[in-house]
Design a protein around this motif. Structure first.
Motif, PDB file in Angstrom:
ATOM      1  N   ARG B 183      29.773   5.217  60.015  1.00  0.00           N
ATOM      2  CA  ARG B 183      30.522   4.150  59.352  1.00  0.00           C
ATOM      3  C   ARG B 183      31.975   4.242  59.802  1.00  0.00           C
ATOM      4  NH1 ARG B 183      32.968   1.843  54.941  1.00  0.00           N
ATOM      5  NH2 ARG B 183      33.955   3.785  54.315  1.00  0.00           N
ATOM      6  N   ARG B 184      32.495   5.448  59.824  1.00  0.00           N
ATOM      7  CA  ARG B 184      33.854   5.671  60.309  1.00  0.00           C
ATOM      8  C   ARG B 184      33.957   7.111  60.813  1.00  0.00           C
ATOM      9  NH1 ARG B 184      37.779   2.091  61.733  1.00  0.00           N
ATOM     10  NH2 ARG B 184      39.793   3.137  61.802  1.00  0.00           N
ATOM     11  N   VAL B 185      34.655   7.302  61.929  1.00  0.00           N
ATOM     12  CA  VAL B 185      34.891   8.654  62.431  1.00  0.00           C
ATOM     13  C   VAL B 185      36.389   8.941  62.425  1.00  0.00           C
ATOM     14  CG1 VAL B 185      34.821  10.159  64.464  1.00  0.00           C
ATOM     15  CG2 VAL B 185      32.831   8.783  63.894  1.00  0.00           C
ATOM     16  N   THR B 186      36.744  10.110  61.899  1.00  0.00           N
ATOM     17  CA  THR B 186      38.128  10.582  61.997  1.00  0.00           C
ATOM     18  C   THR B 186      38.101  11.882  62.786  1.00  0.00           C
ATOM     19  OG1 THR B 186      38.595   9.692  59.813  1.00  0.00           O
ATOM     20  CG2 THR B 186      40.202  11.242  60.703  1.00  0.00           C
ATOM     21  N   LEU B 187      38.965  11.972  63.785  1.00  0.00           N
ATOM     22  CA  LEU B 187      39.083  13.223  64.547  1.00  0.00           C
ATOM     23  C   LEU B 187      40.373  13.891  64.091  1.00  0.00           C
ATOM     24  CD1 LEU B 187      38.314  15.157  66.907  1.00  0.00           C
ATOM     25  CD2 LEU B 187      39.684  13.688  68.394  1.00  0.00           C
ATOM     26  N   MET B 188      40.283  15.170  63.721  1.00  0.00           N
ATOM     27  CA  MET B 188      41.506  15.883  63.342  1.00  0.00           C
ATOM     28  C   MET B 188      41.700  17.104  64.224  1.00  0.00           C
ATOM     29  SD  MET B 188      43.064  16.925  59.728  1.00  0.00           S
ATOM     30  CE  MET B 188      41.790  17.933  59.226  1.00  0.00           C
ATOM     31  N   LEU B 217      46.632  14.454  62.759  1.00  0.00           N
ATOM     32  CA  LEU B 217      47.071  15.792  63.110  1.00  0.00           C
ATOM     33  C   LEU B 217      47.083  16.645  61.855  1.00  0.00           C
ATOM     34  CD1 LEU B 217      49.991  15.081  65.599  1.00  0.00           C
ATOM     35  CD2 LEU B 217      47.605  15.607  66.088  1.00  0.00           C
ATOM     36  N   GLY B 218      46.474  17.816  61.905  1.00  0.00           N
ATOM     37  CA  GLY B 218      46.465  18.698  60.743  1.00  0.00           C
ATOM     38  C   GLY B 218      45.317  19.674  60.797  1.00  0.00           C
ATOM     39  N   GLN B 219      45.165  20.418  59.704  1.00  0.00           N
ATOM     40  CA  GLN B 219      44.083  21.399  59.621  1.00  0.00           C
ATOM     41  C   GLN B 219      43.441  21.303  58.243  1.00  0.00           C
ATOM     42  OE1 GLN B 219      45.130  25.363  61.493  1.00  0.00           O
ATOM     43  NE2 GLN B 219      47.183  24.552  61.253  1.00  0.00           N
TER      44      GLN B 219
END
Ligand SMILES: Cc1cc2nc3c(=O)[nH]c(=O)nc-3n(C[C@H](O)[C@H](O)[C@H](O)COP(=O)(O)OP(=O)(O)OC[C@H]3O[C@@H](n4cnc5c(N)ncnc54)[C@H](O)[C@@H]3O)c2cc1C
Ligand code: FES
Lengths: 104, 347
Positions: B183-188, B217-219
């Protein structure tokens, strides 16, 4: 020469350090829990440590390879380093680091 | 499972690292065909996985060769013997089904491949390469339902809200593969620099630019959810600011680590996670099971590729006795034996 290492339980130990040894080798040699799976080839990121604030600028800056490998470590902070990339010399006498969490 | 699905063979080699690969050569010279199994999608073990581009200086006859270069040469050297590779599979079970004089074993992989073999050579090195699990508090509760360290079936991710963490090829490849079906992809990733193939990074950035996926950007520092159902990941950026990403699926890609894995359950003697072997034929405490390379231990053991090659040659001699109990084995050199050269396809 000495290095001060705080383990994951918060206990600090003062370890005798030898010139020309890598910080990772010193920590491992004293039996502290540092996995160092690749033996210092900058290939595994299992020797991740946090360097005390007043020591960060006294170390040579990380090379690109080290920064890339840190991508495979957890909870990376501005003072994160790979202990196998720090070669011990007299100027580092008293270096203070904390072992970073280990990935299972 | 019916008998039709069982592969019957003389030897199964656990691990396709340099020592497992060279064992194929030594066995091949003795007319023994091998099946090799590795959990990695490629052969080469530590050389290919940990240091493909680094030079090795202590392989006899090669003043310098890279990890991958050595693997490529080993694959070329064993080509005449046509080994069968079973990659992406972990050997889970090993059960004896024969007798001490005529050993036989049933060997099963996690992909359901079953072998019945006369002998087994364990060349498992530092253990099987498995994904690193990040020490996020409470992550275990979500594993298998919301948190996955590898993608086996893409379809399982259709329609999900996926957070992928990492900056290497696995993270980028799965971002690109799953984006069309999720449905949605977020790459971090912790920084705006990726170690992955430049082409994949470009593709990812284009998808972000056109609004088809997100990049942050993050963890990840914590997880929120109910039971095994993840609802959000708690994250921190480089300034120490905390934020949340709503997601029902988390795929962390922090690289691989070596673990002994199922070998511990095979009934072999173990000495600090290493398998004791004799130094005459590198056989373990179980007749018919051999241990070569980094996984074995004996007085004077050196964990060097060179040692594993030597061990492979000696193990092959004893494997021959099990496979061809009635045949005499005569010692021959590859330089002068026409019969060996025929097997190698050069005579
Ligand atoms: C950075 C680095 C530099 C090195 N430099 C040198 C050098 O200069 N010279 C030298 O001689 N040595 C060197 N080594 C050591 C060398 O790489 C090892 O000695 C060698 O890889 C051991 O080979 P192996 O075949 O025994 O095991 P490995 O290379 O560890 O391969 C074992 C394989 O078995 C697989 N496996 C394990 N269990 C299972 C299972 N149950 N099911 C399926 N697959 C399984 C693993 O996934 C792996 O692919 C170096 C090592 C490292 C990390
Ligand atoms: S020991 Fe592997 S990166 Fe330092």
């Amino acid at each position: 020469m000495h290095v001060r290492v705080t383990d994951r339980e918060g206990e600090q130990r003062e370890l005798e350090a030898l010139e020309g040894w890598r910080l990772m080798e010193i920590i491992r040699d004293w039996g502290l829990p540092i996995k160092a799976e690749c033996g210092g080839a900058c290939a595994c990121a299992t020797c991740h440590v946090y360097v005390a604030a007043d020591w960060v600028d006294k170390l040579h800056p990380p090379r690109e390879e080290e920064l890339e490998r840190l991508d495979e470590a957890f909870d990376v902070r501005p003072n994160s380093r790979l202990a196998c990339q720090i070669l011990f010399s007299p100027e580092l006498d008293g270096l203070t680091v904390v072992l970073a969490p280990e990935l299972d | 499972m019916t008998n039709d699905n069982i592969i019957t063979t003389d030897v199964v080699i656990v691990g396709a690292g340099p020592c497992g690969l060279f064992a194929v050569f030594e066995l091949g010279l003795l007319d023994i065909k091998a099946h090799l199994v590795d959990i990695l999608p490629k052969v080469g073990g530590q050389c290919a996985e940990l240091y493909p581009e680094k030079p090795i200086y202590d392989i006899p006859g090669f003043p310098i060769v890279t990890g991958q270069g050595l693997v490529d040469n080993l694959v070329e050297q064993i080509r005449p013997f046509g080994p069968t590779f079973h990659l992406n599979q972990m050997i889970e079970a090993l059960e004896p089904i024969g007798t001490a004089d005529a050993p036989r074993f049933r060997v099963t992989t996690d992909a359901g491949t079953v072998f019945e073999t006369k002998t087994v050579i364990v060349a498992a090195g530092g253990g099987s390469f498995q994904p690193k699990k990040p020490p996020i508090p409470g992550i275990e509760a979500y594993e298998g339902n919301s948190v996955f360290y590898a993608v086996r079936k893409m379809e399982a991710f259709r329609g999900r809200d996926i957070l992928i963490v990492g900056g290497g090829d696995s993270a980028l490849d799965w971002t690109l593969n799953l984006q069309p079906i999720a449905r949605r992809v977020t790459l971090m990733h912790r920084r705006d620099d990726f170690r992955a193939a430049p082409h994949s990074v470009e593709q990812m950035r284009a998808l972000v630019a056109s609004g088809q996926m997100d990049m942050k950007l993050g963890q990840v520092t914590g997880l929120k959810g109910e039971g095994t159902a993840l609802q959000a990941a708690i994250c921190r950026d480089s300034d120490g600011q905390t934020f949340e990403i709503a997601c029902n699926t988390l795929l962390p890609f922090f690289g691989l680590t070596m673990k002994l894995g199922p070998i511990a359950d095979w009934g072999l003697n173990l000495n600090e996670n290493l398998i004791p072997a004799d130094t005459e034929k590198f056989e373990t405490s179980t007749p018919g099971i051999f241990a070569i390379g980094d996984i074995n231990t004996y007085p004077g053991k050196l964990k060097l590729i060179l040692s594993g090659f030597h061990e492979a040659a000696l193990a092959a001699q004893k494997v021959h006795r099990y496979v061809y109990p009635d045949k005499r084995l005569t010692f021959q050199y590859t330089t002068s034996s026409t019969s060996l050269q025929k097997k190698l396809g050069v005579a």
